[in-house]
Design a protein around this motif. Structure first.
Motif, PDB file in Angstrom:
ATOM      1  N   VAL A 188       0.855  -1.186   0.000  1.00  0.00           N
ATOM      2  CA  VAL A 188       0.000   0.000   0.000  1.00  0.00           C
ATOM      3  C   VAL A 188       0.892   1.238   0.000  1.00  0.00           C
ATOM      4  CG1 VAL A 188      -1.778   1.295   1.246  1.00  0.00           C
ATOM      5  CG2 VAL A 188      -1.826  -1.217   1.256  1.00  0.00           C
ATOM      6  N   LEU A 189       0.559   2.203  -0.863  1.00  0.00           N
ATOM      7  CA  LEU A 189       1.252   3.490  -0.949  1.00  0.00           C
ATOM      8  C   LEU A 189       2.759   3.331  -1.116  1.00  0.00           C
ATOM      9  CD1 LEU A 189      -0.841   5.627   1.572  1.00  0.00           C
ATOM     10  CD2 LEU A 189      -0.770   5.859  -0.902  1.00  0.00           C
ATOM     11  N   SER A 190       3.564   3.651  -0.095  1.00  0.00           N
ATOM     12  CA  SER A 190       5.020   3.662  -0.239  1.00  0.00           C
ATOM     13  C   SER A 190       5.648   2.275  -0.213  1.00  0.00           C
ATOM     14  CB  SER A 190       5.657   4.491   0.889  1.00  0.00           C
ATOM     15  OG  SER A 190       5.058   5.751   1.013  1.00  0.00           O
ATOM     16  N   GLY A 191       4.855   1.260   0.120  1.00  0.00           N
ATOM     17  CA  GLY A 191       5.415  -0.066   0.347  1.00  0.00           C
ATOM     18  C   GLY A 191       6.181  -0.641  -0.822  1.00  0.00           C
ATOM     19  N   ALA A 192       5.622  -0.566  -2.028  1.00  0.00           N
ATOM     20  CA  ALA A 192       6.282  -1.157  -3.196  1.00  0.00           C
ATOM     21  C   ALA A 192       7.601  -0.447  -3.490  1.00  0.00           C
ATOM     22  CB  ALA A 192       5.362  -1.092  -4.411  1.00  0.00           C
ATOM     23  N   ARG A 193       7.595   0.865  -3.407  1.00  0.00           N
ATOM     24  CA  ARG A 193       8.826   1.611  -3.674  1.00  0.00           C
ATOM     25  C   ARG A 193       9.904   1.271  -2.653  1.00  0.00           C
ATOM     26  NH1 ARG A 193       8.845   8.097  -3.583  1.00  0.00           N
ATOM     27  NH2 ARG A 193       8.631   7.673  -1.348  1.00  0.00           N
ATOM     28  N   GLU A 194       9.519   1.158  -1.403  1.00  0.00           N
ATOM     29  CA  GLU A 194      10.494   0.825  -0.357  1.00  0.00           C
ATOM     30  C   GLU A 194      11.128  -0.533  -0.609  1.00  0.00           C
ATOM     31  OE1 GLU A 194      10.072   1.624   4.158  1.00  0.00           O
ATOM     32  OE2 GLU A 194       9.502  -0.481   3.887  1.00  0.00           O
ATOM     33  N   LEU A 195      10.311  -1.520  -0.990  1.00  0.00           N
ATOM     34  CA  LEU A 195      10.849  -2.849  -1.274  1.00  0.00           C
ATOM     35  C   LEU A 195      11.818  -2.822  -2.445  1.00  0.00           C
ATOM     36  CD1 LEU A 195       7.612  -4.999  -0.857  1.00  0.00           C
ATOM     37  CD2 LEU A 195       9.618  -5.031   0.628  1.00  0.00           C
ATOM     38  N   ARG A 240      -3.736   1.542   5.710  1.00  0.00           N
ATOM     39  CA  ARG A 240      -2.424   1.957   6.216  1.00  0.00           C
ATOM     40  C   ARG A 240      -1.332   1.763   5.172  1.00  0.00           C
ATOM     41  NH1 ARG A 240      -2.467  -1.269   9.990  1.00  0.00           N
ATOM     42  NH2 ARG A 240      -3.089   0.103  11.703  1.00  0.00           N
ATOM     43  N   ASP A 241      -0.409   2.708   5.094  1.00  0.00           N
ATOM     44  CA  ASP A 241       0.779   2.583   4.253  1.00  0.00           C
ATOM     45  C   ASP A 241       1.577   1.377   4.736  1.00  0.00           C
ATOM     46  OD1 ASP A 241       3.287   2.909   2.965  1.00  0.00           O
ATOM     47  OD2 ASP A 241       2.992   5.077   2.860  1.00  0.00           O
ATOM     48  N   SER A 242       1.967   0.490   3.824  1.00  0.00           N
ATOM     49  CA  SER A 242       2.673  -0.728   4.221  1.00  0.00           C
ATOM     50  C   SER A 242       4.173  -0.543   4.371  1.00  0.00           C
ATOM     51  CB  SER A 242       2.396  -1.850   3.203  1.00  0.00           C
ATOM     52  OG  SER A 242       2.898  -1.505   1.933  1.00  0.00           O
ATOM     53  N   ALA A 243       4.688   0.649   4.054  1.00  0.00           N
ATOM     54  CA  ALA A 243       6.122   0.889   4.208  1.00  0.00           C
ATOM     55  C   ALA A 243       6.491   0.921   5.693  1.00  0.00           C
ATOM     56  CB  ALA A 243       6.520   2.207   3.546  1.00  0.00           C
ATOM     57  N   ASN A 244       7.716   0.536   5.995  1.00  0.00           N
ATOM     58  CA  ASN A 244       8.198   0.606   7.370  1.00  0.00           C
ATOM     59  C   ASN A 244       8.715   1.999   7.721  1.00  0.00           C
ATOM     60  OD1 ASN A 244       7.715  -2.140   8.061  1.00  0.00           O
ATOM     61  ND2 ASN A 244       9.524  -2.741   6.895  1.00  0.00           N
ATOM     62  N   ASP A 245       9.285   2.672   6.724  1.00  0.00           N
ATOM     63  CA  ASP A 245       9.849   4.011   6.933  1.00  0.00           C
ATOM     64  C   ASP A 245       9.140   5.019   6.033  1.00  0.00           C
ATOM     65  OD1 ASP A 245      11.867   2.949   8.677  1.00  0.00           O
ATOM     66  OD2 ASP A 245      12.926   2.257   6.886  1.00  0.00           O
ATOM     67  N   HIS A 246       9.068   6.257   6.488  1.00  0.00           N
ATOM     68  CA  HIS A 246       8.537   7.361   5.677  1.00  0.00           C
ATOM     69  C   HIS A 246       7.139   7.054   5.140  1.00  0.00           C
ATOM     70  CE1 HIS A 246      12.612   8.770   6.017  1.00  0.00           C
ATOM     71  NE2 HIS A 246      13.074   7.738   5.334  1.00  0.00           N
ATOM     72  N   ARG A 247       6.256   6.632   6.019  1.00  0.00           N
ATOM     73  CA  ARG A 247       4.888   6.327   5.594  1.00  0.00           C
ATOM     74  C   ARG A 247       4.143   7.596   5.203  1.00  0.00           C
ATOM     75  NH1 ARG A 247       2.802   2.011  10.205  1.00  0.00           N
ATOM     76  NH2 ARG A 247       4.062   0.231   9.504  1.00  0.00           N
ATOM     77  N   LYS A 248       3.239   7.434   4.251  1.00  0.00           N
ATOM     78  CA  LYS A 248       2.389   8.533   3.827  1.00  0.00           C
ATOM     79  C   LYS A 248       0.989   8.345   4.393  1.00  0.00           C
ATOM     80  CE  LYS A 248       4.794   9.858  -0.393  1.00  0.00           C
ATOM     81  NZ  LYS A 248       5.031  11.223   0.076  1.00  0.00           N
ATOM     82  N   ASP A 249       0.284   9.451   4.557  1.00  0.00           N
ATOM     83  CA  ASP A 249      -1.077   9.417   5.107  1.00  0.00           C
ATOM     84  C   ASP A 249      -1.973  10.180   4.145  1.00  0.00           C
ATOM     85  OD1 ASP A 249      -3.228   9.017   6.690  1.00  0.00           O
ATOM     86  OD2 ASP A 249      -2.606  10.363   8.303  1.00  0.00           O
TER      87      ASP A 249
END
Length: 302
Positions: A131-138, A197-206
């Motif tokens: 969700v949201l930033s998760g794919a980019r973070e991975l 919820r944004d699935s990223a661990n860091d720098h989540r977006k809302d």
């Protein structure tokens, strides 16, 4: 040291499959004596009888039936091992890791993955739903090879893949559908909004939250759809993901003055195209082709 060889097991299986030593020899281009000798050596090495002759046919003994099952597994695995080696020699990858934002149409994704797997049957595909930033973070942390994300990769390749339409919806019995006037954002704030919820661990977006007095935050888009379909709140949901609910009228578009529909871009991203193998390139090509014409809300409820 092993007492038997793959060649002996292959000839033993050929005898069973073709019903005799002569027939097996014709099928695998070996002399009858060669095959008979290989099976005899196999039986001597194991100390058990694998075959018995009944008339003109060769039958399995009880021990032979058990050993054949094991031999089939062994020979099939050996064939797979050789295929992997052939693929590696040709530059074909053995694993493909993909991160996909949950708003991307699932049915489309499944068809793309099925096409890739049919062309590369030994390829292992690992799919990570984000969700949201998760794919980019991975992708940035090199945990996946390819990402489908609403956010561009800072250093790498980004291509606008498609636009996803979002529709503000609630269950038909929800209080928001009982208003006799077109809704404003202020009307929405007094009702519960379901947010993913944004699935990223860091720098989540809302993103997407309107400051509603009551907010439920969930981890998956499917949970949000289920909650809203049961009347527990409202949200903007991706229209490809709610086609069934729109047709069954467990979800209905909210009559907003403005902003009832939104559009989000999804990007196809990867770090280095030169490092992508044939399977990854096939996935990208099929993905581009199938993403050209996505249905709108009007298309889905016809």
């Amino acid at each position: 040291m092993l007492k038997t060889t793959l060649g002996q097991w292959r000839m033993f299986r050929a005898v069973v499959e073709h019903g005799g030593f002569s027939q097996a020899g014709d099928a695998i281009h070996k002399s009858q004596s060669t095959i008979h000798h290989a099976v005899q050596k196999l039986e001597d090495a194991l100390g058990i009888k694998l075959l018995r002759v009944q008339g003109r046919r060769v039958r399995l003994t009880e021990a032979g039936e058990l050993m054949l099952r094991r031999a089939n597994y062994l020979l099939d695995e050996a064939a797979k091992l050789e295929a992997v080696a052939t693929g590696l020699g040709a530059g074909t990858e053995t694993q493909l890791k993909i991160a996909v934002d949950e708003v991307f149409p699932q049915e489309l994704l499944y068809k793309v993955l099925d096409t890739v797997s049919s062309q590369f049957p030994l390829l292992r595909i690992e799919l990570m739903e984000t969700v949201l930033s998760g794919a980019r973070e991975l992708l940035e942390s090199a945990r996946v090879d390819i990402a489908i994300s609403p956010l561009e990769l800072s250093n790498g390749f980004n291509e606008e893949l498609c636009n996803i339409e979002f529709l503000a919806v609630a269950h038909p019995s929800h209080a928001l559908h009982q208003q006799e006037h077109a809704l404003t954002f202020e009307d929405l704030k007094s009702h519960r909004q379901i947010v993913v919820r944004d699935s990223a661990n860091d720098h989540r977006k809302d993103e997407g939250w309107l400051g509603a007095n009551q907010r439920w935050t969930v981890s998956h888009m499917r949970t949000s759809i289920d909650m809203i379909s049961k009347g527990f709140g409202y949200a903007w949901l991706p229209t490809p993901g709610i086609a069934g609910q729109l047709r069954q009228e467990t979800l209905r578009a909210l009559p907003l003055e403005q902003g009832g529909k939104r559009t989000a871009r999804l990007f196809l991203s990867f770090a280095d195209g030169d490092r992508l193998g044939p399977a990854a390139r096939t996935f990208i090509g099929e993905l581009r082709y199938r993403s050209q014409h996505l249905p709108t809300a009007e298309d889905l409820i016809r």
